[in-house]
Write a protein that holds these residues in place. Structure first.
Motif, PDB file in Angstrom:
ATOM      1  N   THR A 124       0.985  -1.311  -0.057  1.00 44.41           N
ATOM      2  CA  THR A 124      -0.103   0.150  -0.072  1.00 44.41           C
ATOM      3  C   THR A 124       0.789   1.262  -0.238  1.00 44.41           C
ATOM      4  O   THR A 124       0.455   2.330  -0.404  1.00 44.41           O
ATOM      5  N   ASN A 128       0.633   4.255  -2.579  1.00 53.50           N
ATOM      6  CA  ASN A 128       0.574   5.644  -2.370  1.00 53.50           C
ATOM      7  C   ASN A 128       1.550   6.394  -2.912  1.00 53.50           C
ATOM      8  O   ASN A 128       1.278   8.009  -3.253  1.00 53.50           O
ATOM      9  N   GLN A 131      -0.130   7.755  -6.000  1.00 46.71           N
ATOM     10  CA  GLN A 131      -1.384   8.155  -5.499  1.00 46.71           C
ATOM     11  C   GLN A 131      -2.567   7.236  -6.224  1.00 46.71           C
ATOM     12  O   GLN A 131      -3.428   7.658  -6.694  1.00 46.71           O
ATOM     13  N   TYR A 133      -5.073   4.194  -5.279  1.00 54.00           N
ATOM     14  CA  TYR A 133      -5.603   3.549  -4.056  1.00 54.00           C
ATOM     15  C   TYR A 133      -6.820   2.626  -4.395  1.00 54.00           C
ATOM     16  O   TYR A 133      -8.038   3.019  -4.436  1.00 54.00           O
ATOM     17  N   PHE A 139      -6.343   4.830   3.441  1.00 53.20           N
ATOM     18  CA  PHE A 139      -5.010   4.580   3.277  1.00 53.20           C
ATOM     19  C   PHE A 139      -4.139   5.116   4.643  1.00 53.20           C
ATOM     20  O   PHE A 139      -3.636   4.233   5.093  1.00 53.20           O
TER      21      PHE A 139
END
Length: 369
Positions: A124, A128, A131, A133, A139
């Motif tokens: 994750t 990130n 960007q 998700y 998040f």
């Protein structure tokens, strides 16, 4: 007796041994602990608890740039290290019997939770940085608690394996050529992913920025943008825009009145949680002067509201240490030019040692708390 391809003796490599696991584990543990410590600092700066809020400092000026850069660099470096570590120990998955006792079963369950938390945390975190998700959960909160879970699981695992780690911490026999080659390959992998991504925040590595999601010199006015004016719904500022400051002596200032006030310049970085950062020369009115004009106490906090209609950082709070810092500006220009809409026209906040998400763009109102 065990049958099939995973029977006893099926794993023939000499590198599935405690010594290799310990050597790789030392490097992985270092990367994860650096990543956790810097990530915790980032979380505290973004959402400081009440007891810490008024004790934050705006120095060093480049502090957040360094710590958040380290956070993303160490997290990316941990990915090949985790892969190497799991490869050295994966034959343990096929031990027989699966659990020799209640204690052994609990230990294996703890390892399963640790590995799952590490994989999810790194996966994750990597997404990130671009960007993206593709999951239904928030998040930042999930990443925060997974960090605690992974770090706690790591410390418990080290405690359980302490005798084994101690026994293989130092090389006691002749060096294995296979192990040397394997560790050299792991080191090269870490070096490649680090050198080709760290340039998004380390200026002297910028020429090697091949796989980083941002180049810090590409974007409007030579600066990257995370959230554009179009995304925020603020592509055109109101023709009658003025800054409203609420406090003991509330007032409003038009752009012409702001430009008539003493103008100051500051060389400050924008440092974003995704790991990129870039420096620029900002010009505008000192926030402390705006506070004094409103009759604010020295220890007053400041709430800043953006023109954007929605967004998790539309409203941000600024402790007195930042609001009173002489480098903290209500910026009107960057690198000698009027702010581009994507950089916050007509006015934005720029402050030292502050996460980029808190450098509010498209400022409409300031409120003294």
């Amino acid at each position: 007796m065990r049958r099939g391809p995973l029977r006893e003796g099926a794993f023939t490599s000499k590198l599935h041994d405690p010594r290799t696991a310990v050597v790789v584990g030392r490097r992985l543990g270092t990367a994860l602990l650096v990543c956790f410590a810097t990530g915790l600092l980032s979380h505290l700066l973004q959402e400081p608890p009440t007891w810490l809020r008024d004790h934050l400092t705006s120095r060093p000026v480049q502090g957040y740039r360094v710590t958040q850069g380290l956070h993303v660099i160490s997290g990316i470096a941990a990915i090949p290290l985790l892969g190497a570590k799991l490869w050295t120990v994966y034959p343990k998955l096929f031990e027989w019997p699966p659990a020799r006792s209640v204690a052994h079963a609990l230990e294996r369950l703890g390892i399963a939770v640790l590995v799952a938390a590490m994989l999810l945390e790194l996966f994750t975190g990597l997404l990130n940085t671009v960007q993206w998700y593709p999951w239904p959960f928030p998040f930042r909160q999930t990443h925060f608690w997974l960090g605690w879970l992974a770090t706690g699981g790591l410390l418990l695992h080290l405690a359980a394996k302490a005798p084994l780690v101690a026994a293989h911490w130092r090389r006691t026999g002749p060096a294995l050529a296979q192990r040397r080659a394997f560790l050299a390959g792991v080191t090269a992998s870490v070096a490649v992913v680090t050198l080709t991504t760290a340039g998004q925040t380390v200026p002297w590595l910028r020429a090697l920025t091949l796989f980083a999601p941002r180049r810090p010199d590409i974007g409007p006015q030579g600066l990257p943008v995370n959230r554009t004016a179009a995304q925020a719904g603020t592509t055109t500022a109101p023709a009658d825009w003025s800054l409203r400051v609420d406090g003991p002596r509330p007032y409003e200032l038009t752009m012409s009145r702001l430009l008539a006030m003493p103008q100051y310049e500051a060389d400050l970085p924008i440092a974003c949680v995704e790991g990129w950062s870039a420096s620029a020369r900002w010009a505008g009115v000192r926030v402390r002067d705006l506070l004094d004009l409103a009759g604010a106490p020295e220890d007053a906090r400041l709430r800043v509201t953006s023109l954007e209609a929605d967004g998790p950082y539309r409203v941000t709070d600024m402790p007195a240490a930042y609001a009173r810092d002489p480098l903290t500006l209500l910026a009107l220009r960057v690198n000698g030019e009027v702010l581009d809409p994507d950089h916050g026209y007509p006015a934005r906040i720029i402050a030292p040692d502050r996460p980029g998400v808190l450098q509010t763009k498209w400022v409409a109102r300031m409120e003294i708390l």
